[in-house]
Write a protein that holds these residues in place. Structure first.
Motif, mmCIF file in Angstrom:
data_model
loop_
_atom_site.group_PDB
_atom_site.id
_atom_site.type_symbol
_atom_site.label_atom_id
_atom_site.label_comp_id
_atom_site.label_asym_id
_atom_site.label_seq_id
_atom_site.Cartn_x
_atom_site.Cartn_y
_atom_site.Cartn_z
ATOM 1 N N PHE A 146 0.846 -1.190 0.000
ATOM 2 C CA PHE A 146 0.000 0.000 0.000
ATOM 3 C C PHE A 146 0.886 1.246 0.000
ATOM 4 N N ASP A 147 0.266 2.397 -0.051
ATOM 5 C CA ASP A 147 0.991 3.667 -0.084
ATOM 6 C C ASP A 147 1.464 4.003 1.332
ATOM 7 N N TRP A 148 2.735 3.774 1.581
ATOM 8 C CA TRP A 148 3.276 4.006 2.926
ATOM 9 C C TRP A 148 3.112 5.458 3.387
ATOM 10 N N SER A 149 3.044 6.387 2.451
ATOM 11 C CA SER A 149 2.949 7.798 2.843
ATOM 12 C C SER A 149 1.656 8.096 3.608
ATOM 13 N N LEU A 150 0.656 7.214 3.482
ATOM 14 C CA LEU A 150 -0.580 7.411 4.241
ATOM 15 C C LEU A 150 -0.335 7.380 5.743
ATOM 16 N N LEU A 151 0.728 6.729 6.169
ATOM 17 C CA LEU A 151 1.014 6.597 7.599
ATOM 18 C C LEU A 151 1.962 7.675 8.117
ATOM 19 N N VAL A 152 2.541 8.453 7.216
ATOM 20 C CA VAL A 152 3.443 9.514 7.648
ATOM 21 C C VAL A 152 2.652 10.574 8.406
ATOM 22 N N ASN A 153 3.104 10.873 9.611
ATOM 23 C CA ASN A 153 2.459 11.859 10.499
ATOM 24 C C ASN A 153 1.085 11.432 11.003
ATOM 25 N N HIS A 154 0.696 10.187 10.746
ATOM 26 C CA HIS A 154 -0.575 9.718 11.307
ATOM 27 C C HIS A 154 -0.410 9.497 12.804
ATOM 28 N N MET A 158 -3.495 3.028 18.605
ATOM 29 C CA MET A 158 -3.403 1.607 18.958
ATOM 30 C C MET A 158 -2.035 1.097 18.551
ATOM 31 N N ASP A 159 -1.596 0.000 19.145
ATOM 32 C CA ASP A 159 -0.419 -0.676 18.620
ATOM 33 C C ASP A 159 -0.713 -1.093 17.185
ATOM 34 N N TRP A 160 0.315 -1.129 16.354
ATOM 35 C CA TRP A 160 0.080 -1.361 14.941
ATOM 36 C C TRP A 160 1.307 -1.988 14.296
ATOM 37 N N GLY A 161 1.145 -2.361 13.052
ATOM 38 C CA GLY A 161 2.232 -2.874 12.246
ATOM 39 C C GLY A 161 1.851 -2.769 10.790
ATOM 40 N N ILE A 162 2.790 -3.141 9.913
ATOM 41 C CA ILE A 162 2.509 -3.077 8.475
ATOM 42 C C ILE A 162 2.808 -4.413 7.818
ATOM 43 N N ALA A 163 2.050 -4.699 6.771
ATOM 44 C CA ALA A 163 2.219 -5.884 5.940
ATOM 45 C C ALA A 163 1.953 -5.462 4.502
ATOM 46 N N GLY A 164 2.088 -6.405 3.589
ATOM 47 C CA GLY A 164 1.719 -6.112 2.213
ATOM 48 C C GLY A 164 2.897 -5.747 1.344
ATOM 49 N N GLY A 165 3.377 -6.685 0.554
ATOM 50 C CA GLY A 165 4.422 -6.394 -0.419
ATOM 51 C C GLY A 165 5.798 -6.163 0.163
ATOM 52 N N LEU A 166 6.014 -6.517 1.421
ATOM 53 C CA LEU A 166 7.336 -6.336 2.019
ATOM 54 C C LEU A 166 8.267 -7.450 1.554
ATOM 55 N N THR A 167 9.523 -7.091 1.318
ATOM 56 C CA THR A 167 10.548 -8.018 0.852
ATOM 57 C C THR A 167 11.865 -7.687 1.542
ATOM 58 N N PRO A 168 12.865 -8.572 1.415
ATOM 59 C CA PRO A 168 14.177 -8.206 1.949
ATOM 60 C C PRO A 168 14.724 -6.913 1.350
ATOM 61 N N ALA A 169 14.323 -6.609 0.109
ATOM 62 C CA ALA A 169 14.857 -5.435 -0.584
ATOM 63 C C ALA A 169 14.221 -4.128 -0.143
ATOM 64 N N VAL A 171 12.146 -3.743 3.002
ATOM 65 C CA VAL A 171 11.641 -3.638 4.370
ATOM 66 C C VAL A 171 12.328 -2.523 5.154
ATOM 67 N N ALA A 172 13.623 -2.302 4.934
ATOM 68 C CA ALA A 172 14.305 -1.220 5.650
ATOM 69 C C ALA A 172 13.716 0.130 5.247
ATOM 70 N N GLU A 173 13.420 0.287 3.962
ATOM 71 C CA GLU A 173 12.787 1.527 3.482
ATOM 72 C C GLU A 173 11.409 1.707 4.103
ATOM 73 N N ALA A 174 10.644 0.616 4.198
ATOM 74 C CA ALA A 174 9.304 0.693 4.787
ATOM 75 C C ALA A 174 9.362 1.096 6.248
ATOM 76 N N ILE A 175 10.319 0.548 6.976
ATOM 77 C CA ILE A 175 10.457 0.895 8.396
ATOM 78 C C ILE A 175 10.845 2.364 8.542
ATOM 79 N N ALA A 176 11.785 2.814 7.712
ATOM 80 C CA ALA A 176 12.211 4.213 7.776
ATOM 81 C C ALA A 176 11.077 5.165 7.410
ATOM 82 N N ALA A 177 10.265 4.784 6.430
ATOM 83 C CA ALA A 177 9.194 5.657 5.951
ATOM 84 C C ALA A 177 8.040 5.752 6.928
#
Length: 210
Positions: A146-154, A158-169, A171-177
């Motif tokens: 999904f569009d990770w930018s939707l979570l920026v500044n949200h 609740m406790d939360w996490g992300i899934a969907g299309g994550l890969t070794p290539a 995942v670090a970008e997703a965590i940083a974003a």
């Protein structure tokens, strides 16, 4: 602190062993029959024992399960977490949590800002929201992000996490974003649908900082 990492859709002792050895914190067992990651309750119970002995928390994934199926699944597998991945209402999830006294997570297909608003209906009910790509033919495990930018500044309530299309290539970008405290991967560490690749599991966990 690195995020928690859940490897979802495991089917064999070798896959569970890889998750343990390379630093996962959670695994997911999928009891949704149309999925290529489906396992029966007896197999799930055995993998739960192995994972728990290795210090991992175990989530049992269900999709629009009947009360009868949910009860049978809980009794046989005894997971740490029930992960609801369908159209389950907050009232239903709350009743399950009260009756079973188990941690409950709810996967939410994150399409737009309106989805974030609607997800507030689970506040005070679930232990964690798992933001995933919107459902397609399967509710999750599609390899779509999904569009990770939707979570920026949200402002998370609740406790939360992300899934969907994550890969070794990526995942670090997703965590940083997103600043996600938990990342969940399934198809991103597979060599074919429902077939986990232990080298990809290792690479994913390393890239996530475990």
């Amino acid at each position: 602190m690195p995020p928690l990492v859940k490897i979802c859709g495991l089917k064999t002792p070798e896959e569970v062993d890889a998750a343990i050895r390379h630093g996962a914190t959670h695994i997911g067992l999928n009891h949704y029959q149309p999925s290529p990651r489906y396992i029966d309750l007896k197999a799930a119970a055995e993998l739960r024992k192995q994972a728990s002995a290795g210090g991992l928390k175990v989530a049992l994934l269900l999709v629009n399960a009947s009360p009868q199926l949910l009860g049978a699944a809980y009794d046989e597998v005894r997971p740490d977490i029930i992960q609801f991945h369908g159209r389950e209402a907050p009232e239903w999830i709350g009743a399950v949590k009260q009756h079973a006294r188990v941690e409950v997570w709810k996967a939410v297909g994150l399409k737009d800002a309106g989805t974030l608003e609607r997800s507030q209906q689970y506040r005070g009910v679930v232990d964690r929201l798992l933001f995933d790509a919107p459902a397609q033919a399967m509710p999750g495990g599609t390899g779509t992000r999904f569009d990770w930018s939707l979570l920026v500044n949200h402002r998370h309530t609740m406790d939360w996490g992300i899934a969907g299309g994550l890969t070794p290539a990526n995942v670090a970008e997703a965590i940083a974003a997103t600043g996600a405290p938990l990342v969940d991967v399934s198809s991103g560490v597979e060599s074919a649908p429902g077939v986990k690749d232990v080298d990809k599991i290792a690479a994913f966990l390393k890239a996530a900082g475990r």
